[in-house]
Design a protein around this motif. Structure first.
Motif, PDB file in Angstrom:
ATOM      1  N   HIS A 157       0.960  -1.191   0.155  1.00  0.00           N
ATOM      2  CA  HIS A 157       0.165  -0.030   0.090  1.00  0.00           C
ATOM      3  C   HIS A 157       0.858   1.151  -0.010  1.00  0.00           C
ATOM      4  O   HIS A 157       2.120   1.298   0.302  1.00  0.00           O
ATOM      5  CB  HIS A 157      -0.843   0.017   1.222  1.00  0.00           C
ATOM      6  CG  HIS A 157      -2.032  -1.092   1.338  1.00  0.00           C
ATOM      7  ND1 HIS A 157      -1.542  -2.378   1.753  1.00  0.00           N
ATOM      8  CD2 HIS A 157      -3.229  -0.970   1.078  1.00  0.00           C
ATOM      9  CE1 HIS A 157      -2.923  -2.972   1.547  1.00  0.00           C
ATOM     10  NE2 HIS A 157      -3.718  -2.222   1.170  1.00  0.00           N
ATOM     11  N   ASN A 158       0.336   2.437  -0.221  1.00  0.00           N
ATOM     12  CA  ASN A 158       0.854   3.689   0.170  1.00  0.00           C
ATOM     13  C   ASN A 158       0.110   4.527   0.714  1.00  0.00           C
ATOM     14  O   ASN A 158      -1.123   4.290   0.635  1.00  0.00           O
ATOM     15  CB  ASN A 158       1.666   4.192  -1.201  1.00  0.00           C
ATOM     16  CG  ASN A 158       0.428   4.702  -2.327  1.00  0.00           C
ATOM     17  OD1 ASN A 158      -0.683   4.634  -2.076  1.00  0.00           O
ATOM     18  ND2 ASN A 158       0.994   5.473  -3.374  1.00  0.00           N
ATOM     19  N   TRP A 159       0.813   5.504   1.394  1.00  0.00           N
ATOM     20  CA  TRP A 159      -0.028   6.450   2.188  1.00  0.00           C
ATOM     21  C   TRP A 159      -0.519   7.874   1.238  1.00  0.00           C
ATOM     22  O   TRP A 159       0.633   8.211   0.646  1.00  0.00           O
ATOM     23  CB  TRP A 159       0.765   6.986   3.389  1.00  0.00           C
ATOM     24  CG  TRP A 159      -0.131   7.950   4.178  1.00  0.00           C
ATOM     25  CD1 TRP A 159      -1.246   7.474   5.056  1.00  0.00           C
ATOM     26  CD2 TRP A 159      -0.402   9.379   4.117  1.00  0.00           C
ATOM     27  NE1 TRP A 159      -1.520   8.694   5.737  1.00  0.00           N
ATOM     28  CE2 TRP A 159      -0.953   9.930   5.128  1.00  0.00           C
ATOM     29  CE3 TRP A 159       0.629  10.406   3.317  1.00  0.00           C
ATOM     30  CZ2 TRP A 159      -1.046  11.368   5.159  1.00  0.00           C
ATOM     31  CZ3 TRP A 159       0.475  11.672   3.630  1.00  0.00           C
ATOM     32  CH2 TRP A 159      -0.384  12.046   4.415  1.00  0.00           C
ATOM     33  N   ASN A 160      -1.543   8.171   1.005  1.00  0.00           N
ATOM     34  CA  ASN A 160      -2.060   9.494   0.549  1.00  0.00           C
ATOM     35  C   ASN A 160      -2.530  10.532   1.217  1.00  0.00           C
ATOM     36  O   ASN A 160      -3.554  10.005   1.986  1.00  0.00           O
ATOM     37  CB  ASN A 160      -3.036   9.143  -0.575  1.00  0.00           C
ATOM     38  CG  ASN A 160      -2.279   8.286  -1.954  1.00  0.00           C
ATOM     39  OD1 ASN A 160      -1.879   8.791  -2.917  1.00  0.00           O
ATOM     40  ND2 ASN A 160      -1.893   6.899  -1.527  1.00  0.00           N
ATOM     41  N   GLY A 161      -2.045  11.832   1.418  1.00  0.00           N
ATOM     42  CA  GLY A 161      -2.667  12.912   2.019  1.00  0.00           C
ATOM     43  C   GLY A 161      -2.570  14.242   1.070  1.00  0.00           C
ATOM     44  O   GLY A 161      -2.210  13.969  -0.121  1.00  0.00           O
ATOM     45  N   SER A 162      -2.989  15.325   1.740  1.00  0.00           N
ATOM     46  CA  SER A 162      -2.801  16.610   0.980  1.00  0.00           C
ATOM     47  C   SER A 162      -2.500  17.559   1.952  1.00  0.00           C
ATOM     48  O   SER A 162      -2.636  17.829   2.978  1.00  0.00           O
ATOM     49  CB  SER A 162      -4.327  16.685   0.363  1.00  0.00           C
ATOM     50  OG  SER A 162      -5.065  17.028   1.461  1.00  0.00           O
ATOM     51  N   THR A 163      -1.764  18.732   1.333  1.00  0.00           N
ATOM     52  CA  THR A 163      -1.427  19.955   1.803  1.00  0.00           C
ATOM     53  C   THR A 163      -2.116  20.927   1.035  1.00  0.00           C
ATOM     54  O   THR A 163      -2.152  21.140  -0.240  1.00  0.00           O
ATOM     55  CB  THR A 163       0.002  19.987   1.743  1.00  0.00           C
ATOM     56  OG1 THR A 163       0.398  18.936   2.681  1.00  0.00           O
ATOM     57  CG2 THR A 163       0.460  21.299   2.298  1.00  0.00           C
ATOM     58  N   SER A 164      -2.698  22.122   1.709  1.00  0.00           N
ATOM     59  CA  SER A 164      -3.443  23.056   0.945  1.00  0.00           C
ATOM     60  C   SER A 164      -2.694  24.421   1.173  1.00  0.00           C
ATOM     61  O   SER A 164      -2.359  24.645   2.490  1.00  0.00           O
ATOM     62  CB  SER A 164      -4.918  23.261   1.119  1.00  0.00           C
ATOM     63  OG  SER A 164      -5.555  21.918   1.021  1.00  0.00           O
ATOM     64  N   ILE A 165      -2.444  25.123   0.109  1.00  0.00           N
ATOM     65  CA  ILE A 165      -1.810  26.372   0.394  1.00  0.00           C
ATOM     66  C   ILE A 165      -2.721  27.362  -0.024  1.00  0.00           C
ATOM     67  O   ILE A 165      -3.157  27.541  -1.181  1.00  0.00           O
ATOM     68  CB  ILE A 165      -0.559  26.376  -0.440  1.00  0.00           C
ATOM     69  CG1 ILE A 165       0.407  25.325  -0.165  1.00  0.00           C
ATOM     70  CG2 ILE A 165       0.215  27.650  -0.524  1.00  0.00           C
ATOM     71  CD1 ILE A 165       1.482  24.714  -1.265  1.00  0.00           C
ATOM     72  N   THR A 166      -3.023  28.451   0.784  1.00  0.00           N
ATOM     73  CA  THR A 166      -4.003  29.396   0.315  1.00  0.00           C
ATOM     74  C   THR A 166      -3.170  30.722  -0.094  1.00  0.00           C
ATOM     75  O   THR A 166      -2.215  31.177   0.881  1.00  0.00           O
ATOM     76  CB  THR A 166      -4.927  29.754   1.675  1.00  0.00           C
ATOM     77  OG1 THR A 166      -5.767  28.678   2.163  1.00  0.00           O
ATOM     78  CG2 THR A 166      -6.015  30.926   1.280  1.00  0.00           C
TER      79      THR A 166
ATOM     80  N   ILE B 118      -4.037  26.345  -3.441  1.00  0.00           N
ATOM     81  CA  ILE B 118      -3.115  25.188  -4.317  1.00  0.00           C
ATOM     82  C   ILE B 118      -3.141  24.317  -3.550  1.00  0.00           C
ATOM     83  O   ILE B 118      -2.973  24.224  -2.240  1.00  0.00           O
ATOM     84  CB  ILE B 118      -1.685  25.738  -4.695  1.00  0.00           C
ATOM     85  CG1 ILE B 118      -1.794  27.017  -5.606  1.00  0.00           C
ATOM     86  CG2 ILE B 118      -0.935  24.554  -5.277  1.00  0.00           C
ATOM     87  CD1 ILE B 118      -0.408  27.664  -5.991  1.00  0.00           C
ATOM     88  N   ARG B 119      -3.108  22.969  -4.031  1.00  0.00           N
ATOM     89  CA  ARG B 119      -3.252  21.435  -3.264  1.00  0.00           C
ATOM     90  C   ARG B 119      -2.162  20.733  -3.773  1.00  0.00           C
ATOM     91  O   ARG B 119      -1.732  20.578  -5.157  1.00  0.00           O
ATOM     92  CB  ARG B 119      -4.530  20.900  -3.655  1.00  0.00           C
ATOM     93  CG  ARG B 119      -4.887  19.607  -2.928  1.00  0.00           C
ATOM     94  CD  ARG B 119      -6.296  18.940  -3.140  1.00  0.00           C
ATOM     95  NE  ARG B 119      -6.308  17.745  -2.355  1.00  0.00           N
ATOM     96  CZ  ARG B 119      -6.587  16.573  -2.979  1.00  0.00           C
ATOM     97  NH1 ARG B 119      -6.752  16.410  -4.219  1.00  0.00           N
ATOM     98  NH2 ARG B 119      -6.622  15.487  -2.134  1.00  0.00           N
ATOM     99  N   ILE B 120      -1.489  20.167  -2.894  1.00  0.00           N
ATOM    100  CA  ILE B 120      -0.524  19.197  -3.056  1.00  0.00           C
ATOM    101  C   ILE B 120      -0.941  17.868  -2.703  1.00  0.00           C
ATOM    102  O   ILE B 120      -1.222  17.619  -1.536  1.00  0.00           O
ATOM    103  CB  ILE B 120       0.663  19.301  -2.305  1.00  0.00           C
ATOM    104  CG1 ILE B 120       1.429  20.876  -2.742  1.00  0.00           C
ATOM    105  CG2 ILE B 120       1.884  18.316  -2.607  1.00  0.00           C
ATOM    106  CD1 ILE B 120       2.564  21.259  -1.879  1.00  0.00           C
ATOM    107  N   ALA B 121      -1.321  17.051  -3.688  1.00  0.00           N
ATOM    108  CA  ALA B 121      -1.741  15.729  -3.372  1.00  0.00           C
ATOM    109  C   ALA B 121      -0.563  14.886  -3.345  1.00  0.00           C
ATOM    110  O   ALA B 121       0.219  14.769  -4.290  1.00  0.00           O
ATOM    111  CB  ALA B 121      -2.950  15.369  -4.529  1.00  0.00           C
ATOM    112  N   SER B 122      -0.433  13.911  -2.265  1.00  0.00           N
ATOM    113  CA  SER B 122       0.878  13.576  -2.173  1.00  0.00           C
ATOM    114  C   SER B 122       0.692  11.765  -2.021  1.00  0.00           C
ATOM    115  O   SER B 122      -0.416  11.497  -1.216  1.00  0.00           O
ATOM    116  CB  SER B 122       1.585  14.087  -0.990  1.00  0.00           C
ATOM    117  OG  SER B 122       0.788  13.927   0.293  1.00  0.00           O
TER     118      SER B 122
END
Length: 179
Positions: free
Chosen positions: A87-96, A158-162
């Motif tokens: 599996h891999n872990w998926n998350g997100s970071t939002s930059i306003t 802006i969203r960084i999907a990781s």
């Protein structure tokens, strides 16, 4: 006497070093060697998450500070299957973005900065447009499947999907839910 000479020759041969390494080759580990070791080291989901979140923040830091109002990482992510056993872990970071900052321009600047920043060739940087026409940047490591997709999410954000490198979950661990 012949036995003594043979023993001495064997002893000196052991001091000669590895015959497959030339005398001009360094035996000091390189960044590539270290990266290959990380790839073969088994990650826990917690380590995969922590490393991926850290890398997402490093990518966000490539955006000039005067163009950012806030950076928020979602506290949890999900696990997605890489294969039957991984599996891999998926998350997100939002930059306003700050007032007056245009998202596509900022993402394009981030692409240029990422190309200059990741000169160790660990990550490949590419860009394209989504089906909706939004400009996006992909920063990925083909060797580990680690990936970061950067694009405008909501207006002014802006969203960084990781996605982390793949790892094996401990036996008996259910991969559903938040991680």
């Amino acid at each position: 006497m012949a036995l003594l000479l043979l023993a001495g020759s064997i002893g000196l041969a052991g001091c000669a070093g590895n015959p497959s390494v030339s005398s001009t080759e360094s035996t000091v580990p390189t960044a590539t060697d270290t990266h290959e070791e990380l790839m073969t080291t088994e990650l826990t989901w917690q380590e995969a998450k922590a490393n991926t979140e850290k890398e997402a923040l490093e990518i966000a830091a490539l955006i000039p500070k005067d163009k950012i109002t806030s950076i928020v990482q979602k506290e949890t992510g999900v696990l997605l299957s890489c294969s039957k056993t991984e599996h891999n872990w998926n998350g997100s970071t939002s930059i306003t973005l700050a007032e007056g900052s245009e998202a596509e321009s900022v993402v394009k600047e981030l692409e240029t900065a990422a190309r200059a920043h990741f000169t160790d060739h660990r990550f490949e940087v590419s860009s394209d447009r989504t089906i909706q026409g939004t400009f996006r940047v992909e920063i990925s490591d083909p060797a580990t499947s680690e990936m970061y997709l950067i694009r405008e999410d909501d207006p002014g954000v802006i969203r960084i999907a990781s996605g982390s490198p793949c790892f094996t979950m401990p036996e008996g661990t259910y991969p559903g839910g938040d991680f």
